[in-house]
Write a protein that holds these residues in place. Structure first.
Motif, mmCIF file in Angstrom:
data_model
loop_
_atom_site.group_PDB
_atom_site.id
_atom_site.type_symbol
_atom_site.label_atom_id
_atom_site.label_comp_id
_atom_site.label_asym_id
_atom_site.label_seq_id
_atom_site.Cartn_x
_atom_site.Cartn_y
_atom_site.Cartn_z
ATOM 1 N N ILE A 178 0.817 -1.211 0.000
ATOM 2 C CA ILE A 178 0.000 0.000 0.000
ATOM 3 C C ILE A 178 0.847 1.255 0.000
ATOM 4 C CG2 ILE A 178 -1.940 -1.124 1.142
ATOM 5 C CD1 ILE A 178 -1.006 0.243 3.735
ATOM 6 N N SER A 179 2.103 1.138 0.412
ATOM 7 C CA SER A 179 2.970 2.309 0.410
ATOM 8 C C SER A 179 3.559 2.590 -0.971
ATOM 9 C CB SER A 179 4.113 2.136 1.416
ATOM 10 O OG SER A 179 4.865 0.962 1.103
ATOM 11 N N GLU A 198 0.062 11.313 2.452
ATOM 12 C CA GLU A 198 -0.195 9.950 1.998
ATOM 13 C C GLU A 198 0.168 8.941 3.067
ATOM 14 O OE1 GLU A 198 1.004 6.973 -1.723
ATOM 15 O OE2 GLU A 198 1.548 9.098 -1.791
ATOM 16 N N GLU A 199 1.180 9.261 3.904
ATOM 17 C CA GLU A 199 1.582 8.361 4.970
ATOM 18 C C GLU A 199 0.458 8.167 5.987
ATOM 19 O OE1 GLU A 199 3.341 10.803 3.762
ATOM 20 O OE2 GLU A 199 5.003 9.679 2.811
ATOM 21 N N TYR A 241 -2.750 8.314 5.344
ATOM 22 C CA TYR A 241 -3.746 7.445 4.717
ATOM 23 C C TYR A 241 -3.292 5.988 4.752
ATOM 24 C CZ TYR A 241 -6.557 5.278 1.034
ATOM 25 O OH TYR A 241 -7.373 4.425 0.328
ATOM 26 N N ASP A 242 -2.016 5.736 4.449
ATOM 27 C CA ASP A 242 -1.494 4.369 4.499
ATOM 28 C C ASP A 242 -1.574 3.813 5.906
ATOM 29 O OD1 ASP A 242 -0.964 4.556 1.822
ATOM 30 O OD2 ASP A 242 1.176 4.992 2.061
ATOM 31 N N ARG A 243 -1.322 4.654 6.916
ATOM 32 C CA ARG A 243 -1.376 4.200 8.298
ATOM 33 C C ARG A 243 -2.807 3.821 8.684
ATOM 34 N NH1 ARG A 243 0.233 8.491 10.539
ATOM 35 N NH2 ARG A 243 2.432 8.082 10.085
ATOM 36 N N THR A 292 -3.227 0.282 7.260
ATOM 37 C CA THR A 292 -2.451 -0.744 7.974
ATOM 38 C C THR A 292 -3.011 -0.991 9.368
ATOM 39 O OG1 THR A 292 -0.877 0.972 8.650
ATOM 40 C CG2 THR A 292 -0.345 -0.310 6.686
ATOM 41 N N HIS A 352 -8.092 -4.782 -1.856
ATOM 42 C CA HIS A 352 -7.101 -4.757 -0.787
ATOM 43 C C HIS A 352 -6.941 -6.146 -0.184
ATOM 44 C CE1 HIS A 352 -8.727 -0.684 -1.178
ATOM 45 N NE2 HIS A 352 -7.538 -0.256 -0.789
#
Length: 335
Positions: free
Chosen positions: A235-236, A278-279, A281-283, A286, A257
């Motif tokens: 996803i990153s 964006e980090e 959103y990725d977090r 996860t 996903h």
């Protein structure tokens, strides 16, 4: 007493010859020449527009504004060409096939047409041969011209702006597929005409039925003629890596996903908010167990096989519909 003997000469019975195939085809042409000629003009006009688009592409004018309300440049005109195969097949269904038998029943002319000199089955076969051949020829010609246009456009524009092999505009307009689409539309109209015996209901159902089948086959079945391949990325990673790693001619199937075990996970609705980075959103993903994106696709090298499979599907339907119409007409004449 004299007995006079009179010799009686039997007059030979004149047997009227049956209507020959040549006469039947000529009669079919006389009855349907206007619809054949009108469709040919539509195909010729469309081909002229496509030739213009190809010329615009090869001379660098494809992005120039056009004096039309519905399109702004040549590329949009190309995209609109994708509906031509649908409209042509629907035309064969509604205006060639649907009125063929229904009009005879409504006007009661079948009582004269299907006389002792010409059986109903023979009459129907003659119609199907000429009209089916004309429909197939017109559809093949339009498919060939469309492919010629797309080849010119793809050679002139940036590869990212061109049309891949899996796009409907390229896939559907292969001449062989255009022929089976046309024959399917015509056969569907004839079968409904034989069953319903009313022109307007047959026209309406043939048009709707053609669209439903085309959407079902082209939009659903086509994606799974073979098991799709799966592209996976963290996803990153950049969301564009799919297009960078998979050929642009590939056919997109679906995406979603995955969790750490590789299971498909529903997208968390609480991540549908605005994030500053964006980090973040990725977090959010996860934290809910999502670690990878996946994209299912059909590789470009399968497209020829897929076109062959789709040809077989429609040919089977064409044969089934024509057999249904044939036996329906034979039965109606006996009754």
């Amino acid at each position: 007493m004299t007995i006079t003997t009179t010799t009686t000469t039997e007059t030979p019975v004149r047997v009227r010859a049956a209507v020959g195939w040549g006469d039947l085809l000529w009669l079919t042409w006389r009855q349907h020449r206007w619809v054949i000629g009108g469709t040919a003009l539509v195909v010729a006009g469309t081909a002229a527009v496509m030739a213009l688009v190809r010329w615009m592409a090869l001379t660098g004018r494809i992005e120039q504004p056009l004096p039309l309300v519905v399109v702004t440049n040549g590329m949009q005109l190309v995209a609109m060409s994708a509906v031509v195969p649908w409209l042509l097949g629907m035309l064969f269904a509604a205006f060639w096939g649907a009125p063929l038998l229904a009009r005879e029943y409504e006007q009661r002319t079948h009582l004269v047409a299907w006389s002792q000199d010409l059986t109903a089955a023979r009459w129907l076969v003659g119609k199907l041969v000429l009209l089916g051949a004309a429909a197939a020829g017109l559809a093949a010609a339009l498919g060939a011209v469309t492919g010629w246009m797309i080849t010119g456009v793809n050679s002139a524009v940036d590869p990212d702006e061109g049309f891949g092999r899996s796009s409907p505009l390229v896939f559907d307009t292969a001449p062989a597929l255009q022929v089976v689409y046309a024959l399917f539309g015509f056969a569907l109209g004839v079968a409904l005409s034989a069953l319903i015996r009313r022109t307007m209901p047959a026209v309406a159902l043939a048009s709707i039925g053609f669209l439903v089948v085309r959407v079902l086959v082209g939009g659903v079945w086509r994606l799974y003629y073979q098991a799709p391949l799966r592209h996976i990325q963290p996803i990153s990673g950049s969301s564009s890596s799919y297009w960078a790693e998979v050929n642009r001619d590939a056919m997109y199937v679906q995406s979603g996903h995955l969790d750490a075990a590789g299971n498909v996970v529903e997208y968390p609705t609480d991540c549908v908010v605005r994030f500053d980075t964006e980090e973040e959103y990725d977090r959010c993903l996860t934290d809910r167990g999502i670690v990878e994106y996946f994209t299912d696709y059909q590789p470009a090298e399968r497209m020829t096989t897929f076109q062959f499979i789709e040809c077989l599907i429609f040919l089977v339907m064409v044969v089934g519909l024509l057999v249904l119409a044939y036996f329906r007409v034979r039965r109606s004449q006996r009754v």
